[in-house]
Write a protein that holds these residues in place. Structure first.
Motif, PDB file in Angstrom:
ATOM      1  N   PHE A 131       0.695  -1.257   0.100  1.00  0.00           N
ATOM      2  CA  PHE A 131      -0.077   0.058  -0.039  1.00  0.00           C
ATOM      3  C   PHE A 131       0.869   1.156   0.072  1.00  0.00           C
ATOM      4  N   ALA A 132       1.866   1.466   0.781  1.00  0.00           N
ATOM      5  CA  ALA A 132       2.879   2.459   0.956  1.00  0.00           C
ATOM      6  C   ALA A 132       3.434   2.777  -0.327  1.00  0.00           C
ATOM      7  N   PHE A 133       3.906   1.418  -0.767  1.00  0.00           N
ATOM      8  CA  PHE A 133       4.641   1.735  -2.298  1.00  0.00           C
ATOM      9  C   PHE A 133       3.796   2.176  -3.324  1.00  0.00           C
ATOM     10  N   VAL A 134       2.369   1.638  -3.276  1.00  0.00           N
ATOM     11  CA  VAL A 134       1.894   2.053  -4.574  1.00  0.00           C
ATOM     12  C   VAL A 134       1.409   3.688  -4.312  1.00  0.00           C
ATOM     13  N   PHE A 150       4.292  10.115  -6.854  1.00  0.00           N
ATOM     14  CA  PHE A 150       5.285  10.482  -7.764  1.00  0.00           C
ATOM     15  C   PHE A 150       4.817  10.960  -9.115  1.00  0.00           C
ATOM     16  N   VAL A 151       4.059   9.924  -9.702  1.00  0.00           N
ATOM     17  CA  VAL A 151       3.469  10.234 -11.148  1.00  0.00           C
ATOM     18  C   VAL A 151       2.484  11.650 -11.157  1.00  0.00           C
ATOM     19  N   THR A 152       1.480  11.576 -10.100  1.00  0.00           N
ATOM     20  CA  THR A 152       0.936  12.776 -10.218  1.00  0.00           C
ATOM     21  C   THR A 152       1.615  14.332  -9.893  1.00  0.00           C
ATOM     22  N   SER A 153       2.677  14.115  -9.298  1.00  0.00           N
ATOM     23  CA  SER A 153       3.428  15.371  -9.017  1.00  0.00           C
ATOM     24  C   SER A 153       4.282  15.577 -10.394  1.00  0.00           C
ATOM     25  N   LEU A 154       4.764  14.440 -10.829  1.00  0.00           N
ATOM     26  CA  LEU A 154       5.709  14.638 -11.975  1.00  0.00           C
ATOM     27  C   LEU A 154       4.987  15.295 -13.255  1.00  0.00           C
ATOM     28  N   ILE A 155       3.565  15.030 -13.428  1.00  0.00           N
ATOM     29  CA  ILE A 155       2.828  15.388 -14.177  1.00  0.00           C
ATOM     30  C   ILE A 155       2.385  16.972 -13.962  1.00  0.00           C
ATOM     31  N   ILE A 197      14.452  18.832 -11.351  1.00  0.00           N
ATOM     32  CA  ILE A 197      13.281  17.729 -11.199  1.00  0.00           C
ATOM     33  C   ILE A 197      13.833  16.859 -10.045  1.00  0.00           C
ATOM     34  N   LEU A 198      14.795  16.161 -10.499  1.00  0.00           N
ATOM     35  CA  LEU A 198      15.270  15.150  -9.610  1.00  0.00           C
ATOM     36  C   LEU A 198      15.731  15.527  -8.172  1.00  0.00           C
ATOM     37  N   SER A 199      15.995  16.764  -8.002  1.00  0.00           N
ATOM     38  CA  SER A 199      16.339  17.215  -6.440  1.00  0.00           C
ATOM     39  C   SER A 199      14.935  17.049  -5.449  1.00  0.00           C
ATOM     40  N   ASP A 200      15.479  16.792  -4.281  1.00  0.00           N
ATOM     41  CA  ASP A 200      14.358  16.840  -3.031  1.00  0.00           C
ATOM     42  C   ASP A 200      13.512  15.415  -3.369  1.00  0.00           C
ATOM     43  N   LEU A 201      13.878  14.235  -4.074  1.00  0.00           N
ATOM     44  CA  LEU A 201      13.096  13.142  -4.149  1.00  0.00           C
ATOM     45  C   LEU A 201      13.047  12.473  -2.817  1.00  0.00           C
ATOM     46  N   ASP A 202      13.979  12.819  -2.035  1.00  0.00           N
ATOM     47  CA  ASP A 202      13.827  12.112  -0.562  1.00  0.00           C
ATOM     48  C   ASP A 202      12.732  12.266   0.131  1.00  0.00           C
ATOM     49  N   TYR A 203      11.763  13.230  -0.495  1.00  0.00           N
ATOM     50  CA  TYR A 203      10.511  13.628   0.293  1.00  0.00           C
ATOM     51  C   TYR A 203       9.569  12.236   0.072  1.00  0.00           C
ATOM     52  N   LEU A 204       9.751  11.809  -1.217  1.00  0.00           N
ATOM     53  CA  LEU A 204       9.038  10.516  -1.597  1.00  0.00           C
ATOM     54  C   LEU A 204       9.506   9.260  -0.666  1.00  0.00           C
ATOM     55  N   LEU A 205      10.934   9.167  -0.326  1.00  0.00           N
ATOM     56  CA  LEU A 205      11.129   8.054   0.546  1.00  0.00           C
ATOM     57  C   LEU A 205      10.847   8.342   1.942  1.00  0.00           C
ATOM     58  N   ALA A 206      10.501   9.622   2.334  1.00  0.00           N
ATOM     59  CA  ALA A 206      10.157  10.206   3.776  1.00  0.00           C
ATOM     60  C   ALA A 206       8.427   9.826   3.730  1.00  0.00           C
ATOM     61  N   PHE A 207       8.025   9.964   2.604  1.00  0.00           N
ATOM     62  CA  PHE A 207       6.552   9.620   2.462  1.00  0.00           C
ATOM     63  C   PHE A 207       6.229   8.099   2.535  1.00  0.00           C
ATOM     64  N   VAL A 240       8.168   5.710   4.166  1.00  0.00           N
ATOM     65  CA  VAL A 240       8.568   5.401   5.384  1.00  0.00           C
ATOM     66  C   VAL A 240       7.657   5.797   6.311  1.00  0.00           C
ATOM     67  N   LYS A 241       7.194   6.704   6.098  1.00  0.00           N
ATOM     68  CA  LYS A 241       5.950   7.492   7.222  1.00  0.00           C
ATOM     69  C   LYS A 241       4.660   6.538   6.943  1.00  0.00           C
ATOM     70  N   LEU A 242       4.367   6.311   5.866  1.00  0.00           N
ATOM     71  CA  LEU A 242       3.149   5.230   5.602  1.00  0.00           C
ATOM     72  C   LEU A 242       3.285   3.862   6.269  1.00  0.00           C
ATOM     73  N   VAL A 243       4.505   3.420   5.767  1.00  0.00           N
ATOM     74  CA  VAL A 243       4.916   2.169   6.176  1.00  0.00           C
ATOM     75  C   VAL A 243       4.751   2.116   8.090  1.00  0.00           C
ATOM     76  N   GLY A 244       5.340   3.171   8.599  1.00  0.00           N
ATOM     77  CA  GLY A 244       5.352   3.132   9.972  1.00  0.00           C
ATOM     78  C   GLY A 244       4.103   3.440  10.411  1.00  0.00           C
ATOM     79  N   PHE A 245       3.382   4.226  10.276  1.00  0.00           N
ATOM     80  CA  PHE A 245       1.876   4.569  10.489  1.00  0.00           C
ATOM     81  C   PHE A 245       1.074   3.268  10.272  1.00  0.00           C
TER      82      PHE A 245
END
Length: 278
Positions: free
Chosen positions: A116-119, A125-130, A144-154, A156-161
């Motif tokens: 669920f978290a990965f999907v 990612f796709v929505t934001s890119l478009i 465009i490729l900078s600050d992609l670590d927010y996706l990783l944080a997102f 990790v946040k969902l998996v933890g929650f």
């Protein structure tokens, strides 16, 4: 892993409430795009939200992951109801009778949480890119490729929650009470902060540092609110003599803290299931 995931998604496929909640969740993620359509045109006041830079690269990664994380409660309901239904419909006992071990059962739930978290991460990612390619003033690949670590944080946040929700679902066995327990725990974290700052350490900065180690606070700190980072907000703040000194970057230490809590929740889920008489 795929066998365990197949079992879980087969259960979700035949659960109408879970399907409805999942559809609502992903529909809400898509609705982030509707923010671009918000316009105010009243007399001399003309305001188009998309023109304020919220969809500019790389800021869009920060903004969209923060907003998308707000909708995670819909999938939390799916996670806790998924566990509660195992007890209500006796499918847990049937799975164990059919040869599934308790470890495999917990892993099947955890794999579902990760899926669920990965999907969700890929969807954002796709929505934001478009949206960024349509509205951003900066379309250089390096930007465009900078600050992609927010996706990783997102992610990790969902998996933890969701892992926390899974643990509460196993502990309490009732989805409504499990969600209620999550809210109660959020209040407990604030209570701990208040007691520490007021009576124990008598230092609010130290109390906040301790609160940052607690699960929900650590998850919240993964993605700091992006509003005050926006150029228009900073400009207004400067005009009234206020400055923002926040660190908006994704902290690796917060990722470690949330990952540790995730491991704790999954272990406790297995420990409870192992010790419980089914």
């Amino acid at each position: 892993m795929f066998r365990l995931l197949t079992i879980e998604f087969h259960k979700l496929k035949h659960n109408r409430a879970s399907k409805v909640l999942s559809i609502i969740y992903f529909a809400l993620l898509t609705s982030i795009a509707l923010i671009a359509a918000i316009k105010f045109d009243v007399g001399p006041i003309k305001f188009h939200l998309a023109e304020q830079g919220i969809f500019n690269f790389p800021y869009i990664w920060h903004f969209n992951t923060y907003v998308a994380a707000i909708f995670k409660f819909f999938l939390l309901l799916v996670i806790v109801s998924m566990m509660a239904n195992e007890y209500s419909y006796k499918t847990l006992k049937q799975n164990l009778i059919d040869g599934l071990s308790k470890k495999e059962f917990i892993l099947s739930k955890f794999y579902t949480v990760v899926a669920f978290a990965f999907v969700s991460m890929v969807f954002v990612f796709v929505t934001s890119l478009i949206l960024g390619l349509i509205y951003s003033d900066f379309n250089e690949l390096s930007i465009i490729l900078s600050d992609l670590d927010y996706l990783l944080a997102f992610f990790v946040k969902l998996v933890g929650f969701f892992s926390f929700g899974l643990f509460l679902g196993i502990l309490i066995k009732r989805s409504a009470f499990a969600v209620g327990a999550m809210i109660v725990w959020y209040c407990i974290e604030w209570l701990i902060y208040g007691i520490l700052g007021w009576k124990v350490v008598e230092n609010w900065d130290t109390a906040q540092s301790i609160k940052n180690l607690l699960p929900l606070e650590a998850m919240q700190n993964l993605i700091i609110e992006p509003g005050s980072r926006l150029g228009a907000v900073k400009s207004i703040a400067n005009q009234i003599g206020t400055e923002f000194s926040k660190d908006y970057s994704v902290s690796f230490s917060n990722i470690i803290i949330v990952s540790i809590w995730t491991a704790i929740f999954i272990y406790l889920s297995y420990f409870l299931l192992k010790k419980r008489d089914l």
